[in-house]
Structures are given as C-alpha cells and as structure tokens.
Design a protein around this motif. Structure first.
Motif, short mmCIF file in Angstrom:
data_model
loop_
_atom_site.label_atom_id
_atom_site.label_comp_id
_atom_site.label_asym_id
_atom_site.label_seq_id
_atom_site.Cartn_x
_atom_site.Cartn_y
_atom_site.Cartn_z
N PHE A 54 -6.38 3.61 -7.12
CA PHE A 54 -5.28 4.14 -7.94
C PHE A 54 -4.22 4.78 -7.04
CE2 PHE A 54 -4.01 7.79 -10.90
CZ PHE A 54 -2.98 7.07 -11.48
N SER A 55 -4.66 5.57 -6.09
CA SER A 55 -3.73 6.23 -5.17
C SER A 55 -2.96 5.23 -4.31
CB SER A 55 -4.47 7.21 -4.27
OG SER A 55 -5.00 8.27 -5.03
N THR A 56 -3.66 4.21 -3.83
CA THR A 56 -2.95 3.21 -3.03
C THR A 56 -1.98 2.42 -3.90
OG1 THR A 56 -4.75 1.60 -3.22
CG2 THR A 56 -4.76 3.01 -1.27
N GLY A 57 -2.35 2.19 -5.16
CA GLY A 57 -1.44 1.53 -6.10
C GLY A 57 -0.18 2.36 -6.32
N ILE A 58 -0.34 3.66 -6.46
CA ILE A 58 0.82 4.54 -6.63
C ILE A 58 1.74 4.44 -5.41
CG2 ILE A 58 1.56 6.96 -6.70
CD1 ILE A 58 -0.88 7.48 -8.52
N GLN A 59 1.15 4.48 -4.22
CA GLN A 59 1.96 4.39 -3.00
C GLN A 59 2.72 3.07 -2.95
OE1 GLN A 59 2.61 6.85 -0.80
NE2 GLN A 59 1.48 8.06 -2.29
N LYS A 60 2.06 1.99 -3.32
CA LYS A 60 2.73 0.68 -3.32
C LYS A 60 3.85 0.66 -4.35
CE LYS A 60 -1.24 -1.77 -1.49
NZ LYS A 60 -2.39 -2.64 -1.79
N ALA A 61 3.61 1.22 -5.52
CA ALA A 61 4.65 1.27 -6.55
C ALA A 61 5.84 2.11 -6.09
CB ALA A 61 4.08 1.81 -7.86
N LEU A 62 5.56 3.23 -5.45
CA LEU A 62 6.65 4.07 -4.95
C LEU A 62 7.49 3.34 -3.91
CD1 LEU A 62 4.83 7.52 -4.60
CD2 LEU A 62 6.64 6.90 -6.24
N ASP A 65 6.60 -2.12 -4.37
CA ASP A 65 5.69 -3.27 -4.32
C ASP A 65 4.81 -3.27 -5.57
OD1 ASP A 65 4.04 -5.38 -3.66
OD2 ASP A 65 3.17 -4.42 -1.87
N TYR A 66 5.43 -3.59 -6.71
CA TYR A 66 4.75 -3.49 -8.00
C TYR A 66 3.65 -4.53 -8.17
CZ TYR A 66 8.72 -0.50 -8.95
OH TYR A 66 9.65 0.50 -8.89
N VAL A 67 3.83 -5.71 -7.63
CA VAL A 67 2.82 -6.76 -7.78
C VAL A 67 1.50 -6.33 -7.13
CG1 VAL A 67 2.21 -9.13 -7.16
CG2 VAL A 67 4.50 -8.62 -8.02
N HIS A 68 1.58 -5.81 -5.91
CA HIS A 68 0.36 -5.36 -5.23
C HIS A 68 -0.17 -4.06 -5.83
CE1 HIS A 68 1.77 -8.30 -2.16
NE2 HIS A 68 0.49 -8.63 -2.27
N ALA A 69 0.71 -3.24 -6.36
CA ALA A 69 0.26 -2.03 -7.06
C ALA A 69 -0.58 -2.43 -8.27
CB ALA A 69 1.46 -1.19 -7.49
N ILE A 70 -0.12 -3.43 -9.00
CA ILE A 70 -0.86 -3.90 -10.18
C ILE A 70 -2.24 -4.41 -9.76
CG2 ILE A 70 -0.93 -5.72 -11.94
CD1 ILE A 70 2.19 -5.32 -12.13
N GLN A 71 -2.32 -5.10 -8.63
CA GLN A 71 -3.62 -5.57 -8.15
C GLN A 71 -4.56 -4.40 -7.87
OE1 GLN A 71 -2.56 -8.05 -4.79
NE2 GLN A 71 -1.93 -9.76 -6.11
N VAL A 92 3.92 1.05 -16.21
CA VAL A 92 5.21 1.26 -15.53
C VAL A 92 5.47 0.10 -14.56
CG1 VAL A 92 6.47 2.74 -13.91
CG2 VAL A 92 5.16 3.78 -15.78
N ALA A 93 4.45 -0.29 -13.81
CA ALA A 93 4.62 -1.38 -12.85
C ALA A 93 4.95 -2.69 -13.57
CB ALA A 93 3.35 -1.53 -12.00
N TYR A 94 4.25 -2.99 -14.66
CA TYR A 94 4.53 -4.21 -15.42
C TYR A 94 5.97 -4.20 -15.94
CZ TYR A 94 -0.16 -6.28 -15.71
OH TYR A 94 -1.35 -6.91 -15.44
N PHE A 95 6.40 -3.06 -16.45
CA PHE A 95 7.77 -2.97 -16.97
C PHE A 95 8.77 -3.18 -15.84
CE2 PHE A 95 11.58 -0.84 -18.63
CZ PHE A 95 11.70 -1.51 -19.83
#
Length: 171
Positions: A54-62, A65-71, A92-95
């Motif tokens: 979850f934390s690494t996804g947040i960092q990617k989204a910030l 990099d929404y596609v990898h955050a979603i992964q 949020v990432a999907y949107f």
C-alpha cells in the motif's frame, strides 16, 4: 480528487536493502555477507506485507505512476481485502487514468467497509457527476458534507455545498 485525511499518508515506506558481497575478479561466485540483516529473521504478517505494498503504491501514485500503483494496491488487497484505505486510493488511481467505472466500484467498496469515509463519498459523487448521474452525485455530496461537518472539516463541507449548488444549476 480529495486528499484523504486518514492515516494513509502517515504510513512509512519500508525500504529493505540487500547487500551482497561480490567475489573477486578471479571468477569466484558472489557470496552473501556474513552478518545477518536485522530484518532477516522477521516474519511479516499478511497485514504488514499489505501495508508495505500500500505504501509503495502511494509513492508510485504521488509520482504519477498510477498503473503501477494500481498493481501494488491489487496485491495489497489480495493480502488484506478489508482495507478501505487501499480501495479508496486505488479508486483515486483509477480515476486518474480515466477509468471511472473502476473508480466508482472502489469508492463504493471503501464506503461499504468504512461508512464514515467522507472523502470516498465526495469522490464517488464527482465520478457520478462525470458519468451523468446527477441524483447520485447530489446524494453523495450531501452525505460527504454531513460527514465533513461532523468531523469538523468545514472547508471540505463548503466544497460539497458548492458542488451541490452546481448540480442545481446544471441540466
């Protein structure tokens, strides 16, 4: 999108560095270092592993990099499927990558798991507005407004009021 005031921004990212000693240039094999890592013998729970993803996804989204955050969020949910924060952030990432139906499902799931998540109602209202569901958008904005007021977040409650007013003036 609204920024979650929940603890999702407070989770530290766990960074594990693996050090290997490299053999000499005489063709010997690489050998691991002989001092055990302090994290080597720690067995992480499913929830802990989920939080790391979850934390690494947040960092990617910030970083956009929404596609990898979603992964990462997908993997986090496989480990801990009842985490409303992960559904919220994945929404949020999907949107952000123009997948409103997927975002709508995730915000709805976040709300099902945590019915007092004002941000999820506000964002689901925004998506419903985008998809032309004026009545659904107003209902979500009203619920978000009530929850924001209850939580003492007057600026966010006023934003919901503004969005409700906009729905009254639009077709």
């Amino acid at each position: 999108m609204l920024i979650s005031s929940h603890r999702s921004w407070l989770f530290p990212t766990l960074l594990i560095t693996v050090l290997l000693s490299v053999g000499s240039s005489q063709g010997s094999y690489a050998k691991p270092h002989t001092h055990p890592s302090p994290l080597e013998n720690i067995a992480l729970s499913r929830e802990d592993r989920s939080q790391i993803l979850f934390s690494t996804g947040i960092q990617k989204a910030l970083n956009g990099d929404y596609v990898h955050a979603i992964q990462d969020y997908d993997q986090a949910l496989q480990l801990a499927p009842s985490n409303s924060e992960v559904y919220y952030n994945r929404g949020v990432a999907y949107f952000s990558i123009n997948r409103p139906q997927s975002a709508l499902r995730d915000f709805s799931q976040a709300i099902a798991l945590q019915p007092n998540m004002a941000e999820a109602y506000g964002n689901r209202g925004l998506i419903r507005q985008t998809l032309g569901d004026r009545k659904g958008a107003i209902a979500d904005y009203q619920q978000a407004k009530q929850l924001f007021q209850k939580n003492g977040n007057q600026p966010a409650a006023e934003q919901m009021d503004h969005w409700i007013d906009q729905q009254g003036t639009s077709q």
